[in-house]
Design a protein around this motif. Structure first.
Motif: not given
Ligand code: NAD
Length: 500
Positions: A133, A183, A481, A487
């Protein structure tokens, strides 16, 4: 019917000396580690020996409001912090987690009784998730679009949402939280976390490492407590998004609270995964995977494959193979790396799982393997254990076949052809994971499309990567997810027009 005992591992005591000094924990609000203003606490117990090991503050509406206010204040600067800096902090956090993987794994075993092998795997994956992330945070935040209108330009910006309420379950406390936390923060949001009341300590340690890595005060807050704390957070007027993993019943309550405010939600809920075996499958590999999919993590996994659909032609062979492999499953101390099944995580969960053994008896389900609980299992002197248990579940209305048990309990169902397999696989209200065992790739492709499931595994089970999205359909939830679009769950698109 067989009741062949599974192999048992001797129990062991005095197992977590590294945590023995810490008993009274505090939660994180803004820059401060605090207790509850009422002084109210709740206690945690090790599921293996039932030893009470920690006291945690119960966050009420006041503490939740303070945490949300701290996150709101922090959002002003965190959302405008350069992405390179946010990414650098996530990378430092990843390094600190890497240094503490074993501690985090052992703490989770202490909390939820999952096996050390599973918790090492889950903790070991955290740094890569943070780094993934961090990298995504450095990617594009919008598009330039040719609008097709004279003397105009248009472009989009993906902006953070604000304050994210992240609510996690106990069965993989940090792994599932990391899919929300990293995220959300990478995209410029701030977070108030509500860990499960069964597993609060590991989340507090993860947050402490985040602060050490340089997260500014208020970017991450942790409020501890049970469902009422979670409800206070969900109902708080100051939040902008709810990212939840837990049961379908709680998810439905959260969706109801969020709906009038049009709040964005990611809901990762229950499952009742089907593992489907065709006659052309590698039966040895398939049955090993079926057993693992059904009992690993003591079956306390949303992605458990608890419905075993077996083609008529190989039903007898598969059941015999399953019995043999279930007999080899090691039950015992979760700190023993050879244990595949540990204790059930909490008293409430033990009551629930053993309640299903009673339901199966009352429903007249044929017991194919297991069926015993702690006091009946030779060699188990402590904890809340349930033997890996397999029933034949031909009746579609059987509760064992329909409901998520969240324990090492599965049901076998026969089918005659592809259509019947799909009908049975899709009969459930859940739709999280499903698996196909066949050497016929054209059948595998065709049926993978027909399965009503967010994830389909072909000739494998429980394959995971941070790069590949995870999430459910139907009453298994909303949103995805991890994966390249994760994001987007934490940003909103703004379209900007310029008249020239
Ligand atoms: P749960 O719904 O009881 O609790 C989950 C979290 O929600 C806990 O932190 C709990 O304190 C909190 N909570 C409880 N009531 C609340 C309320 N009214 N408002 C807000 N928060 C509330 O679930 P659990 O027993 O902790 O976890 C097991 C469930 O989670 C299973 O159904 C399992 O399938 C599911 N799960 C799903 C996934 C997935 O990715 N789909 C992953 C793991 C677990």
């Amino acid at each position: 019917m067989t009741t062949t005992p599974s192999k048992l591992v001797d129990t062991d005591r005095g197992r977590f000396p590294e945590f023995s000094s810490e008993k009274r924990y505090e939660m994180l609000i803004g820059d401060d580690w605090v207790s509850s203003t009422t002084g109210e606490t709740f206690r945690c117990f090790d599921p293996f020996d039932d030893v009470e090991w920690g006291y945690f503050p119960v966050a009420g509406e006041r503490e939740v409001a303070e945490a949300v206010a701290a996150a709101r204040t922090a959002f002003k600067s965190w959302s405008t912090t350069r992405a390179t800096e946010r990414a650098a902090i996530l990378m430092r956090w990843a390094d600190l987690i890497r240094e503490n993987v074993e501690l985090l794994a052992r703490l989770q075993v202490h909390e939820n009784g999952k096996t050390i092998t599973e918790m090492r795997g889950a903790s070991g994956a955290l740094p890569a998730t943070a780094e993934y992330f961090a990298q995504l945070a450095l990617g594009p935040v919008g598009l330039t679009i040719e609008p097709g209108m004279p003397r105009h330009e248009a472009w989009t910006l993906r902006q953070p949402l604000g304050v994210v309420a992240a609510i996690a379950p106990w069965n993989n406390p940090l792994g599932l939280l990391s899919w929300k936390l990293f995220p959300a923060l990478a995209a410029g949001n701030t977070v108030v976390v509500k860990p499960s009341e069964v597993t609060p300590a590991s989340t507090l340690l993860l947050a402490r490492l985040g602060r050490e890595a340089g997260l500014p005060p208020g970017t991450i807050n942790v409020v501890t407590g049970a469902g009422s704390t979670g409800a206070a957070l969900v109902d708080s007027p100051g939040i902008d998004k709810i990212a939840f993993t837990g049961s379908t019943a709680t998810g439905a309550r959260i969706a109801q609270s969020a709906a009038p405010r049009f709040l964005r939600t990611t809901l990762e809920l229950g499952g009742k995964g089907a593992q489907i075996v065709f006659p052309d499958a590698d039966l040895d590999a398939a049955t090993s995977s079926l057993v693992h999919g059904m009992v690993a993590g003591t079956g306390q996994a949303c992605n458990a494959g608890s419905r075993l659909l077996v083609h008529d032609d190989v039903y007898g062979d598969v059941v015999e193979l399953l019995r043999g492999k279930l007999a080899d499953v090691k039950i015992g101390d979760p700190l023993d790396p050879s244990s595949l099944v540990g204790p059930v995580a909490s008293r409430a969960q033990y009551e629930k799982v053993t309640g299903y053994l009673d339901i199966a008896r009352a429903e007249g389900c044929e017991l194919l393997f297991g069926g015993r609980r702690s006091e009946e299992i030779d060699g188990i002197q402590s904890g809340r254990f349930v033997e890996p248990t397999l029933y034949a579940t031909p009746n579609p209305s059987s509760r064992i076949r329909r409901e998520e048990i969240f324990g090492p309990v599965g049901g076998v169902i026969r089918f005659r052809d592809d259509d019947e397999a799909m009908k049975i696989a899709n009969e459930t209200t859940y739709g999280l994971v499903a698996g196909l065992w066949t050497r016929d790739l054209s059948r595998a492709h065709r049926l993978a499309r027909q399965l009503e499931s967010g994830v389909v595994w072909i000739n494998t089970w429980r394959a995971f990567s941070t790069n590949v999205p995870f999430g459910g359909v139907k009453s298994s939830g909303l949103g995805r997810e991890i994966g390249p679009d994760a994001l987007h769950e934490y940003t909103e698109t703004k379209s900007i027009w310029l008249g020239l």
